[in-house]
Design a protein around this motif. Structure first.
Motif, short mmCIF file in Angstrom:
data_model
loop_
_atom_site.label_atom_id
_atom_site.label_comp_id
_atom_site.label_asym_id
_atom_site.label_seq_id
_atom_site.Cartn_x
_atom_site.Cartn_y
_atom_site.Cartn_z
N SER A 160 9.49 8.87 -26.06
CA SER A 160 8.94 7.75 -25.27
C SER A 160 8.45 8.29 -23.95
CB SER A 160 10.03 6.71 -25.01
OG SER A 160 11.04 7.27 -24.19
N ASN A 161 7.68 7.47 -23.23
CA ASN A 161 7.22 7.85 -21.89
C ASN A 161 7.31 6.65 -20.96
OD1 ASN A 161 5.26 9.49 -23.93
ND2 ASN A 161 5.90 10.73 -22.17
N ILE A 162 7.68 6.94 -19.72
CA ILE A 162 7.69 5.90 -18.69
C ILE A 162 6.69 6.30 -17.62
CG2 ILE A 162 9.06 4.71 -16.92
CD1 ILE A 162 10.30 4.05 -19.57
N ILE A 163 5.78 5.39 -17.32
CA ILE A 163 4.82 5.61 -16.22
C ILE A 163 5.07 4.51 -15.20
CG2 ILE A 163 2.39 5.78 -15.58
CD1 ILE A 163 1.76 6.41 -18.50
N VAL A 164 5.48 4.89 -14.00
CA VAL A 164 5.70 3.88 -12.96
C VAL A 164 4.44 3.81 -12.10
CG1 VAL A 164 7.15 3.15 -11.03
CG2 VAL A 164 8.18 4.40 -12.93
N VAL A 165 3.86 2.62 -12.05
CA VAL A 165 2.61 2.44 -11.30
C VAL A 165 2.87 1.53 -10.10
CG1 VAL A 165 0.22 1.61 -11.43
CG2 VAL A 165 1.28 2.63 -13.43
N ALA A 166 2.51 1.99 -8.93
CA ALA A 166 2.66 1.15 -7.73
C ALA A 166 1.58 0.07 -7.74
CB ALA A 166 2.53 2.01 -6.48
N GLU A 167 1.97 -1.14 -7.32
CA GLU A 167 1.01 -2.26 -7.35
C GLU A 167 -0.24 -1.99 -6.52
OE1 GLU A 167 2.66 -5.82 -5.57
OE2 GLU A 167 2.98 -4.83 -3.65
N GLY A 168 -0.11 -1.12 -5.51
CA GLY A 168 -1.25 -0.80 -4.65
C GLY A 168 -2.33 -0.02 -5.37
N VAL A 169 -2.03 0.47 -6.58
CA VAL A 169 -3.03 1.22 -7.36
C VAL A 169 -3.73 0.27 -8.33
CG1 VAL A 169 -3.40 3.08 -9.02
CG2 VAL A 169 -1.69 3.35 -7.21
N MET A 170 -2.89 -0.43 -9.12
CA MET A 170 -3.45 -1.25 -10.20
C MET A 170 -2.31 -2.03 -10.86
SD MET A 170 -5.61 0.39 -13.35
CE MET A 170 -6.60 1.48 -12.36
N GLY A 171 -2.63 -3.13 -11.49
CA GLY A 171 -1.61 -3.87 -12.22
C GLY A 171 -1.25 -3.17 -13.53
N ALA A 172 -0.07 -3.45 -14.04
CA ALA A 172 0.39 -2.80 -15.28
C ALA A 172 -0.52 -3.16 -16.46
CB ALA A 172 1.83 -3.22 -15.59
N ASP A 173 -0.98 -4.39 -16.53
CA ASP A 173 -1.83 -4.82 -17.65
C ASP A 173 -3.12 -3.99 -17.71
OD1 ASP A 173 -0.24 -6.73 -18.78
OD2 ASP A 173 -1.01 -8.36 -17.52
N GLU A 174 -3.77 -3.91 -16.54
CA GLU A 174 -5.05 -3.19 -16.46
C GLU A 174 -4.85 -1.71 -16.76
OE1 GLU A 174 -6.92 -3.54 -12.62
OE2 GLU A 174 -8.68 -2.39 -13.30
N HIS A 211 0.82 -1.23 0.00
CA HIS A 211 0.00 0.00 0.00
C HIS A 211 0.85 1.27 0.00
CE1 HIS A 211 -3.24 -2.71 0.67
NE2 HIS A 211 -2.68 -3.15 1.78
N CYS A 212 2.14 1.09 -0.15
CA CYS A 212 3.05 2.23 -0.04
C CYS A 212 3.64 2.57 -1.41
CB CYS A 212 4.16 1.87 0.95
SG CYS A 212 5.40 3.13 1.16
N GLY A 213 3.71 3.87 -1.73
CA GLY A 213 4.18 4.28 -3.05
C GLY A 213 5.66 4.59 -3.12
N ASP A 214 6.42 4.28 -2.07
CA ASP A 214 7.83 4.72 -2.06
C ASP A 214 8.69 4.10 -3.16
OD1 ASP A 214 7.20 6.32 0.05
OD2 ASP A 214 8.92 5.73 1.27
N ILE A 215 8.49 2.82 -3.47
CA ILE A 215 9.32 2.22 -4.53
C ILE A 215 9.01 2.95 -5.84
CG2 ILE A 215 9.87 0.13 -5.84
CD1 ILE A 215 9.29 -1.53 -3.38
N ALA A 216 7.74 3.23 -6.10
CA ALA A 216 7.37 3.95 -7.32
C ALA A 216 7.94 5.36 -7.32
CB ALA A 216 5.85 3.98 -7.46
#
Ligand code: F6P
Length: 320
Positions: free
Chosen positions: A216-230, A173-178
């Motif tokens: 190009s663009n990089i979007i880093v998504v924390a798993e606590g928000v949503m999976g990369a596929d979705e 639930h923490c966004g620090d890695i992202a």
């Protein structure tokens, strides 16, 4: 205190082996007997106890994983489980326990302390960096560096193909890695559980970066928000640029610990044993403002982690 025990619990984190080494060697330095408990609290309940000697911890400082192995143990939440855990400690004459792990592991240590009077010291070992009382947890730095390596590689191919990369990182639930891997990799956008996101705004940011010459663009998504596929699917519906999802996954949990994590491991492990040697228990160790600290375990586990909004704004200002 003459006999101490040591276990790693919950998800493993790079640097746990270095911390095991520091605890064992510090204990031996003080003339203590040190016992390793294998498989976390599950091993404590099932009496998987091994004596740790000087050479038991040779040649492990550089490896990820945990030599003592680890487990997530539901039984430790029951009275029966806790009774068995304490019986194992009593059987071996273990007077104090060092627990290396995250939030859940500390709750187990707290229960042993509060309900059974066992002196415990917690060492924060989790890649998530989700413990409020310490600036950094053991394993976080290595995990972020692993993410950076992968994001660098993604940037190469995304730029060649003029694509958008959606990279999912761990953190519960923490966004620090992202947050940290986003800033340090030059990602344009990060999406974290602590802050509501707006897909239209993300699309606008991609468009403006492309209009400004970005390929190009990089979007880093924390798993606590949503999976990369979705996330990738939702984004693809709104943008003409080709989107590719990548989930970094458990790679983040392995690998040789960085210097920062090895230094934390040495200091946390040593501090934990110094405390037990002084007869002090019921504490956790951590780092704050670059200083090794200790505090009450009950207070530590009830603190709420605060998100670093200033860092988030920094990313907004410098990534475009
Ligand atoms: O707590 C560490 C962590 O890696 C989290 O970031 C992640 O959500 C979880 O553990 C994964 O757990 P498991 O190893 O049980 O799949």
């Amino acid at each position: 205190m003459k006999k101490i025990g040591l276990l790693t619990s919950g998800g493993d984190a790079p640097g746990m082996n270095a911390a095991i080494r520091a605890v064992v060697r510090s204990g031996l330095y003080f003339g203590m007997e040190v016992y390793g408990i294998e498989r976390g609290y599950a091993g404590l309940i099932e009496d998987n106890v091994v004596s740790m000697e000087m050479r038991s911890v040779s040649n492990i400082v550089q490896f990820g994983g945990t030599k003592l192995r680890t487990a997530r143990c539901m039984e430790m939440l029951t009275k029966e489980g806790k009774d068995k855990a304490v019986a194992t400690l009593e059987k071996h004459g273990i007077e104090g326990l060092v627990v290396i792990g995250g939030d859940g592991s500390f709750r187990g240590a707290r229960a042993l302390t509060e309900e059974y009077g066992v002196p415990t010291i917690g060492i924060p070992g989790t890649i998530d960096n989700d413990l409020a009382y310490t600036d950094y947890t053991l394993g976080f730095d290595t995990a972020v560096n692993t993410c950076l390596d992968i994001i660098n590689k993604l940037r190469d191919t995304m730029t060649s193909h003029e694509r958008v990369s959606v990279v999912e990182v761990m953190g519960r639930h923490c966004g620090d890695i992202a947050l940290y891997s986003g800033i340090a990799s030059g990602a344009e956008i990060i999406v974290v559980p602590e802050i509501k996101f707006d897909m239209e705004e993300i699309v606008a940011k991609i468009n403006s970066s492309r209009a400004n010459g970005k390929h190009s663009n990089i979007i880093v998504v924390a798993e606590g928000v949503m999976g990369a596929d979705e996330f990738g699917k939702k984004l693809q519906e709104l943008t003409p640029y080709s989107v590719r999802p990548t989930c970094i996954g458990h790679v983040q949990r392995g690998g040789s610990p960085t210097m920062a994590d090895r230094m934390l491991a040495a200091q946390f492990g040593n501090k934990a044993v110094r405390l037990l040697n002084e007869g002090i228990g019921n504490r956790v160790v951590g780092i704050r403002d670059n200083k090794i600290i200790e505090m009450d375990i009950i207070e530590a586990v009830s603190m709420k982690k605060e998100f670093n909004y200033e860092l988030y704004e920094t990313l907004q200002m410098i990534s475009m």
